[in-house]
Structure formats: C-alpha cells, structure tokens
Design an enzyme around this catalytic site. Structure first.
Site, PDB file in Angstrom:
ATOM      1  N   TYR A 193       4.073   5.516  49.659  1.00  0.00           N
ATOM      2  CA  TYR A 193       5.139   5.353  48.662  1.00  0.00           C
ATOM      3  C   TYR A 193       4.859   4.085  47.853  1.00  0.00           C
ATOM      4  O   TYR A 193       4.134   3.198  48.302  1.00  0.00           O
ATOM      5  CB  TYR A 193       6.480   5.259  49.418  1.00  0.00           C
ATOM      6  CG  TYR A 193       7.687   5.096  48.544  1.00  0.00           C
ATOM      7  CD1 TYR A 193       8.114   6.129  47.719  1.00  0.00           C
ATOM      8  CD2 TYR A 193       8.402   3.902  48.538  1.00  0.00           C
ATOM      9  CE1 TYR A 193       9.219   5.977  46.905  1.00  0.00           C
ATOM     10  CE2 TYR A 193       9.517   3.747  47.720  1.00  0.00           C
ATOM     11  CZ  TYR A 193       9.919   4.786  46.908  1.00  0.00           C
ATOM     12  OH  TYR A 193      11.012   4.629  46.103  1.00  0.00           O
ATOM     13  N   ASN A 231       6.045   1.206  47.202  1.00  0.00           N
ATOM     14  CA  ASN A 231       6.102  -0.190  47.670  1.00  0.00           C
ATOM     15  C   ASN A 231       5.426  -0.389  49.026  1.00  0.00           C
ATOM     16  O   ASN A 231       5.548  -1.456  49.621  1.00  0.00           O
ATOM     17  CB  ASN A 231       7.554  -0.668  47.725  1.00  0.00           C
ATOM     18  CG  ASN A 231       8.362   0.050  48.798  1.00  0.00           C
ATOM     19  OD1 ASN A 231       7.821   0.881  49.529  1.00  0.00           O
ATOM     20  ND2 ASN A 231       9.632  -0.245  48.895  1.00  0.00           N
ATOM     21  N   LYS A 232       4.695   0.586  49.517  1.00  0.00           N
ATOM     22  CA  LYS A 232       4.081   0.474  50.843  1.00  0.00           C
ATOM     23  C   LYS A 232       2.731  -0.268  50.748  1.00  0.00           C
ATOM     24  O   LYS A 232       2.216  -0.467  49.645  1.00  0.00           O
ATOM     25  CB  LYS A 232       3.943   1.866  51.458  1.00  0.00           C
ATOM     26  CG  LYS A 232       5.299   2.550  51.716  1.00  0.00           C
ATOM     27  CD  LYS A 232       6.055   1.922  52.881  1.00  0.00           C
ATOM     28  CE  LYS A 232       7.560   2.152  52.857  1.00  0.00           C
ATOM     29  NZ  LYS A 232       8.021   3.486  53.191  1.00  0.00           N
ATOM     30  N   PRO A 233       2.169  -0.679  51.906  1.00  0.00           N
ATOM     31  CA  PRO A 233       0.980  -1.558  51.866  1.00  0.00           C
ATOM     32  C   PRO A 233      -0.175  -1.043  51.003  1.00  0.00           C
ATOM     33  O   PRO A 233      -0.842  -1.830  50.337  1.00  0.00           O
ATOM     34  CB  PRO A 233       0.567  -1.650  53.328  1.00  0.00           C
ATOM     35  CG  PRO A 233       1.833  -1.452  54.097  1.00  0.00           C
ATOM     36  CD  PRO A 233       2.644  -0.466  53.294  1.00  0.00           C
ATOM     37  N   ILE A 234      -0.450   0.265  51.031  1.00  0.00           N
ATOM     38  CA  ILE A 234      -1.291   0.837  49.979  1.00  0.00           C
ATOM     39  C   ILE A 234      -0.522   2.034  49.421  1.00  0.00           C
ATOM     40  O   ILE A 234       0.261   2.654  50.129  1.00  0.00           O
ATOM     41  CB  ILE A 234      -2.714   1.256  50.446  1.00  0.00           C
ATOM     42  CG1 ILE A 234      -2.661   2.354  51.498  1.00  0.00           C
ATOM     43  CG2 ILE A 234      -3.510   0.054  50.928  1.00  0.00           C
ATOM     44  CD1 ILE A 234      -4.053   2.942  51.804  1.00  0.00           C
TER      45      ILE A 234
END
Ligand SMILES: *Cc1c(COP(=O)(O)O)cnc(C)c1O
Length: 424
Positions: free
Chosen positions: A205, A207-210
């Site tokens: 998603y 805003n996730k780390p990648i």
C-alpha cells in the site's frame, strides 16, 4: 543515472502549497525516475496485467526474504483472505487476532462467517501476548470451540515473539498466518527474515515500507498453500493466465476447478515493486537513521515514552556500517507514548505547526462494528485501550531529512509546553 534520484531531495523545507507555511507530511512515498521508467516499459510492452513482471517480482521478493514461495496479489487484505482460505477456515470457527491492528486483520475472518477471538497485547511491544494467547486457546478448548488460526501482527515493523507464538500454536494445532504488512524487511532473533518461515502477508500500500500503490505478497514455505493461493487468486482457473496467452503452443482452453477470487497483481504495479525492492536496503537504512535521530532527540523529554525495540538492539554500538544488516525492526512506524490527558491536544497543536501525525491504532474492540457485534467493552482489552489513548505516530520515511526531523522534534517539545500551560 543516480540510484537515489528524488529520494533525499535536498534539505529545503517542505511547504504547504495552500498556505505557504512549513509542513512535514505524515507519510510520503519515495519514487524516482526508475519507477517511472519501469511503468513506461510495461505500458510499451502491450501486456498490462499479471505476467513476466509479476513473476519476476515474486522471485525477487522470495529471494529477498529467503522464502520458498512468494505469490503476488492485489493487497495484503487479499493475501490474508487467501491465506485463511488455504488454511481451510470455515463458518463459525475462531481466529485469534490482537485488537491492536488495522481493520483488515479481523475483517478477513468475517468474510468466512468465522469470528475473531481477540487477545490483548504485550504492553511494551504492542504485539499479541503469547501467554494470553495460550490462555485464550485453553478457554476456547474448554468451551468446545474450534480455533483455526492465529494472525500475529508485527506492529510498526517490530517482530512478534514468533518462537513462543509458534510453540503455542503447535500445542493447540492451529495455523499461524503472519500479518507482515509493516514488517519488510524485519528479522527474527535467529537472523532469518520475517516471511522466510510459515505463511506471511506483506502490503505494498502507498505508505508501506515498499509500495506499488496497491499490492501485496504472500510468502509461504508450504507448496500446498502456494498451489492453493495460485489457483484461488485468479478465479479458480487451473493455470495462470500468462500461460494461456503467451507460452508458445498453449491452447485457449482452461478449466475452472473452484469458485475463486480476482486478486492478481498486474505487471504495471509489479514493475514498480521490483524497483522499490531493489532500493529497499537504502530505504531501511534511512528509516533506521530517522528512528535513531528521534531516539536521541527525544530521550530527554520526560513526557515521552519512546517506542520499544528488539531487546538485543538496545545496547548495540553505533556501528553505522552494520546497522542495516543487524536491525530487526522494519521501522514502518515510530509511535511514542504521551500522557493521556495531552494526547489529542498535542495532535492538534502539531497539526497547526504543519506536522502530520497519526494514531496506530484505535483498537478494533472500540470500533462500533466489533463492539456491537461481540458486545465488547473498552476494558476487555485494557492494554490495547491504554496504549491507544497514549499513542501518537510521528512521520518516519526515507525522504524525511534531518532538518525535518529536527523540526518535528522541536514542534513536539513546544507543543508539550503549550498544552501543559493551557492545561488541556
Ligand atoms: C496496511 C495494513 C493491512 C492491509 O494492507 P492492504 O495492502 O492495504 O490491504 C493489513 N494489516 C495491517 C496491520 C496494515 O497496516
């Protein structure tokens, strides 16, 4: 071409375009010319849906976490749904979930007409408490209720105590499906990556780390689970669509062996994921740096409780070179604890100063659907409730430069002074 294009773009301060005032967003994806080129390459190729790029992304992700199988899907929610389906979850059964999580972790259980069995968190980590899990499983057993699985969430990227959770699950014969939406790239105490053992669900998603904008990945060491997921993520067709159209000599014909879902990850998005994955060590190093900066700038502030970290990292030396390799924490979130009476006022005060924050999470047992459906009270899960009332998540992402971090900290200190003075 520079690998870090647009990443740490200068140290100039971000401004809110409307007001022209200084602002630091809560989250910002880090995209470069390389992701754009990858998307254009796929557009030019004439093959937009799942194909070569998605397959390559799966191979590369499996390699990155040391997983036997990786299956790209449209979201972590889809990943959790498919994993529970592969675990054979049936109507009326129970699945253990901590209430301290995002909606997705429990809603997928409801898709089956099954029920979440909420288990409170450890106070320090906000992860599901293995001892309480054992007690909940004991109770369920005594009451003659069937529990199918537990879904541990690695909160903010800090890994759960998987050794104890797996031991407990093994004792009761239930499946473990990890909600690893925050946990790439996180490591367990034995040095292996989250996702290398068992079945885990990752999120890409925005805003996730990648990120791929929207997307997810299931990693599993079970070929049986992989086979089932591969079939169910695309309608229950007996082989991949890619095979049907592109492999030389393939025929048009296919069979339906199940009523499946539409959960595949298109090449258009997988191509972005491949570039993000390549850059992920660099992203992770930058996140660790943000966390260390906050730690040192906030450690003297009496009102603030710093986030927990893996035990063996607490007295690790400042060996910059090995930080990325050693850190077990993915640092997706940096959530601090503040006095309950100041929490809401601090969030508003910070917003006025242009600093974006968030709260992770308002627990599920306090949300009207679960509260009403299962007649839950705030005090049923006192640790989750208490943590929620004290929690603020600060901005943490690779593009957050030193000047911005200092601005966040200075704003927070000033906000504490303001809010204490006005006595809210
Ligand atoms: C983001 C998130 C999800 C869902 O991820 P999607 O890819 O948006 O479906 C699930 N669990 C947790 C804890 C999350 O933060």
């Amino acid at each position: 071409m520079s690998r870090t294009t647009d990443v740490y773009s200068g140290n100039e301060d971000s401004k809110d375009p409307a007001s022209g005032k200084r602002s630091v967003a809560f989250a910002r994806p880090v995209l470069s010319g390389r992701e754009k080129e990858a998307v254009i390459r796929v557009l030019d190729s004439g093959w937009l849906t799942s194909g070569r790029e998605a397959e390559a992304f799966e191979d590369e992700f499996a390699h990155a976490v040391g997983a036997r199988n990786a299956l790209a899907v449209s979201s972590a929610t889809a990943a959790l749904h498919l994993s529970l389906e592969a675990a054979g979850l049936s109507e009326g059964e129970l699945v253990c979930v901590s209430p301290y999580t995002f909606a997705a972790t429990a809603e997928v259980v409801r898709y089956f007409g099954a029920h979440p069995l909420f288990v409170d968190i450890e106070e320090h980590s906000a992860n599901i408490d293995a001892e309480l899990l054992g007690k909940a499983l004991d109770h369920a057993q005594d009451a003659g209720k069937a529990v199918r699985a537990v879904i541990p969430v690695h909160m903010g990227g800090l890994p759960c105590d998987m050794e104890r959770i797996r031991a407990c699950a093994g004792r009761f014969g239930i499946e473990v499906i990890e909600d690893a939406a925050h946990a790439f790239p996180a490591r367990l105490p034995d040095g292996t990556m989250v996702g290398s053992t068992g079945t885990a669900c990752f999120s890409f998603y925005a805003n996730k780390p990648i990120t791929t904008g929207e997307g997810g990945m299931i990693t599993t060491d079970s070929d049986e689970v992989a086979e089932r997921v591969r079939r169910m993520r695309l309608h229950g067709i007996d082989r991949p669509v890619w095979d049907r159209f592109r492999r030389p000599g393939s025929s048009w014909e296919y069979d339906l062996v199940e009523a499946g879902f539409k959960y595949n990850l298109p090449d258009l998005l997988a191509a972005i994921g491949r570039i993000q994955l390549e850059r992920s060590s660099e992203f992770h190093r930058a996140r660790i740096e943000c966390a260390r900066d906050y730690d040192s700038l906030l450690s003297q502030v009496e009102e603030i409780e710093l986030p927990a970290r893996p035990v063996e990292e607490q007295d690790e030396g400042p060996d910059k070179e090995s930080e990325g390799a050693l850190s077990r924490h993915a640092w997706h979130l940096y959530s601090i604890g503040v006095p309950e009476t100041l929490r809401d006022a601090l969030i508003s005060n910070l917003a006025e100063r242009g600093v974006g924050t968030s709260v992770h999470y308002k627990p599920l047992h306090m949300m009207s659907y679960y509260r009403e459906r299962y007649a839950l009270a705030e005090n049923d899960f006192p640790r989750a409730s208490k943590r929620y009332r004290r929690s603020i998540s600060l901005p943490i992402y690779p593009a957050l430069h030193g000047g911005e971090r200092r601005y966040v900290v200075e704003s927070l200190k000033q906000a504490i002074v303001d809010c204490k003075r006005t006595g809210v």
